[in-house]
Scaffold this motif. Structure first.
Motif, PDB file in Angstrom:
ATOM      1  N   GLY A  49       0.808  -1.201   0.000  1.00 17.28           N
ATOM      2  CA  GLY A  49       0.000   0.000   0.000  1.00 17.28           C
ATOM      3  C   GLY A  49       0.846   1.259   0.000  1.00 17.28           C
ATOM      4  N   ASN A  50       0.171   2.378  -0.167  1.00 14.76           N
ATOM      5  CA  ASN A  50       0.826   3.686  -0.082  1.00 14.76           C
ATOM      6  C   ASN A  50       0.614   4.160   1.348  1.00 14.76           C
ATOM      7  OD1 ASN A  50       1.719   6.298  -0.284  1.00 14.76           O
ATOM      8  ND2 ASN A  50       0.623   6.758  -2.181  1.00 14.76           N
ATOM      9  N   VAL A  51       1.555   3.859   2.216  1.00 16.58           N
ATOM     10  CA  VAL A  51       1.356   4.008   3.651  1.00 16.58           C
ATOM     11  C   VAL A  51       2.384   4.939   4.273  1.00 16.58           C
ATOM     12  CG1 VAL A  51       0.305   1.730   3.883  1.00 16.58           C
ATOM     13  CG2 VAL A  51       2.788   1.964   4.097  1.00 16.58           C
ATOM     14  N   VAL A  52       2.043   5.465   5.463  1.00 20.76           N
ATOM     15  CA  VAL A  52       3.007   6.201   6.270  1.00 20.76           C
ATOM     16  C   VAL A  52       3.983   5.179   6.848  1.00 20.76           C
ATOM     17  CG1 VAL A  52       3.327   7.669   8.285  1.00 20.76           C
ATOM     18  CG2 VAL A  52       1.325   7.995   6.807  1.00 20.76           C
ATOM     19  N   LEU A  53       5.264   5.442   6.717  1.00 16.57           N
ATOM     20  CA  LEU A  53       6.288   4.455   7.055  1.00 16.57           C
ATOM     21  C   LEU A  53       6.894   4.659   8.431  1.00 16.57           C
ATOM     22  CD1 LEU A  53       8.163   4.525   3.641  1.00 16.57           C
ATOM     23  CD2 LEU A  53       6.795   2.625   4.494  1.00 16.57           C
ATOM     24  N   LYS A  54       7.444   3.574   8.959  1.00 12.75           N
ATOM     25  CA  LYS A  54       8.300   3.627  10.140  1.00 12.75           C
ATOM     26  C   LYS A  54       9.727   3.349   9.699  1.00 12.75           C
ATOM     27  CE  LYS A  54       4.972   2.301  13.714  1.00 12.75           C
ATOM     28  NZ  LYS A  54       4.663   1.311  14.786  1.00 12.75           N
ATOM     29  N   ASN A  55      10.665   3.891  10.424  1.00  8.64           N
ATOM     30  CA  ASN A  55      12.074   3.723  10.092  1.00  8.64           C
ATOM     31  C   ASN A  55      12.549   2.340  10.552  1.00  8.64           C
ATOM     32  OD1 ASN A  55      14.750   4.061   9.455  1.00  8.64           O
ATOM     33  ND2 ASN A  55      15.185   5.479  11.120  1.00  8.64           N
ATOM     34  N   THR A  56      12.194   1.336   9.791  1.00  9.89           N
ATOM     35  CA  THR A  56      12.501  -0.047  10.174  1.00  9.89           C
ATOM     36  C   THR A  56      13.980  -0.374  10.052  1.00  9.89           C
ATOM     37  OG1 THR A  56      11.960  -0.744   7.917  1.00  9.89           O
ATOM     38  CG2 THR A  56      10.216  -0.903   9.563  1.00  9.89           C
ATOM     39  N   ARG A  57      14.745   0.422   9.293  1.00  7.98           N
ATOM     40  CA  ARG A  57      16.181   0.197   9.153  1.00  7.98           C
ATOM     41  C   ARG A  57      16.965   1.215   9.971  1.00  7.98           C
ATOM     42  NH1 ARG A  57      14.056  -0.065   4.150  1.00  7.98           N
ATOM     43  NH2 ARG A  57      15.338   1.480   3.070  1.00  7.98           N
ATOM     44  N   GLY A  58      16.326   1.669  11.053  1.00 10.18           N
ATOM     45  CA  GLY A  58      16.959   2.629  11.944  1.00 10.18           C
ATOM     46  C   GLY A  58      16.408   2.492  13.343  1.00 10.18           C
ATOM     47  N   ASP A  59      15.872   3.591  13.894  1.00 10.10           N
ATOM     48  CA  ASP A  59      15.426   3.594  15.284  1.00 10.10           C
ATOM     49  C   ASP A  59      13.929   3.369  15.443  1.00 10.10           C
ATOM     50  OD1 ASP A  59      14.544   5.934  14.230  1.00 10.10           O
ATOM     51  OD2 ASP A  59      15.594   7.248  15.635  1.00 10.10           O
TER      52      ASP A  59
END
Length: 249
Positions: free
Chosen positions: A127-137
């Motif tokens: 989907g076109n979603v608001v992301l979380k920084n999964t490759r960071g904090d």
């Protein structure tokens, strides 16, 4: 004379190695652009395909923001030094980001069976979603999602501003379509410039045949995400990639 030159070079190499090994993980972020959101990226020497092995220590990348070039130099931590103490060779860098959208057109991006909402075998989300920084904090990014683009046709990811997915350790999704073989992610360019307006309109109207004829430039995980692929000083803050297909025999 030759012996003295050899000794000099040896000492110089030892000094450089000492400085690399003794410095912190963030060696040289000269300055940051004002008024832009920065997020923390975790990079790993053991798997990073752009600044990890064999590129080695120290790592280095650049990005452009508002016409100005920013340099980022760093080294990878030794075991036990950083936040991920059990992982060999980690580094923590702060940078703005580019949002990457995927449109599989008539195909579908498979969902990960373990982590629902994540595209299978990739770092993108469905989907076109608001992301979380999964490759960071894990912090929330400030991108805007689109509630109309919620099906498996769409995916969303991010990378270091104007840089490749390989640098941020991102992995592209691979869509599927019955009777067809996925042939890669593409954009339309003319003289290096990404032409997004026409492709977006055709995708919204479902005119896939016309759209696929325009898609002439492949984008893979090593491609810098730029608004003009011939100009490294022209980063793209956001880009949409489209799937191309080949009919199976």
């Amino acid at each position: 004379m030759k012996k003295r030159k050899y000794v000099y070079l040896t000492v110089l190499c030892m000094i450089v190695m000492f400085l690399c090994m003794s410095s912190s993980s963030m060696v040289n972020a000269e300055e940051y652009p004002e008024g832009v959101e920065l997020i923390r990226f975790h990079l790993h020497k053991s798997l990073n395909r752009e600044v990890g092995a064999p590129a080695g220590v120290p790592g280095y990348f650049t990005y452009y923001y508002a016409g100005k070039e920013y340099h980022y130099g760093f080294r990878f931590d030794k075991n036990g030094e950083g936040l991920e103490s059990k992982v060999f060779g980690t580094a923590y860098v702060w940078a703005p980001y580019t949002i990457i959208h995927y449109d599989a057109l008539k195909g579908k991006i498979p969902e990960d069976e373990v982590e629902k909402g994540r595209a299978k075998d990739s770092t993108a989300y469905l989907g076109n979603v608001v992301l979380k920084n999964t490759r960071g904090d894990g912090a929330k990014l400030q991108n805007k999602g689109d509630s109309k683009q919620v099906s498996g046709r769409y995916g969303t990811d991010y990378t270091i501003y104007g840089n490749s997915l390989a640098l941020s350790e991102g992995v592209m999704p691979e869509p599927v379509r019955e009777g067809y073989r996925f042939a890669g992610w593409y954009i339309e360019t003319k003289n290096g410039e990404v032409r997004a307006d026409e492709t977006k309109k055709l995708a919204e109207k479902g005119k896939f045949k016309e759209l696929e004829k325009l898609l002439n430039t492949e984008v893979d995980e090593s491609t810098k995400i730029l608004s003009n692929l011939q100009r490294k000083d022209k980063p793209a803050a956001e880009i949409t990639l489209y799937a191309k297909w080949k009919k199976e025999a």
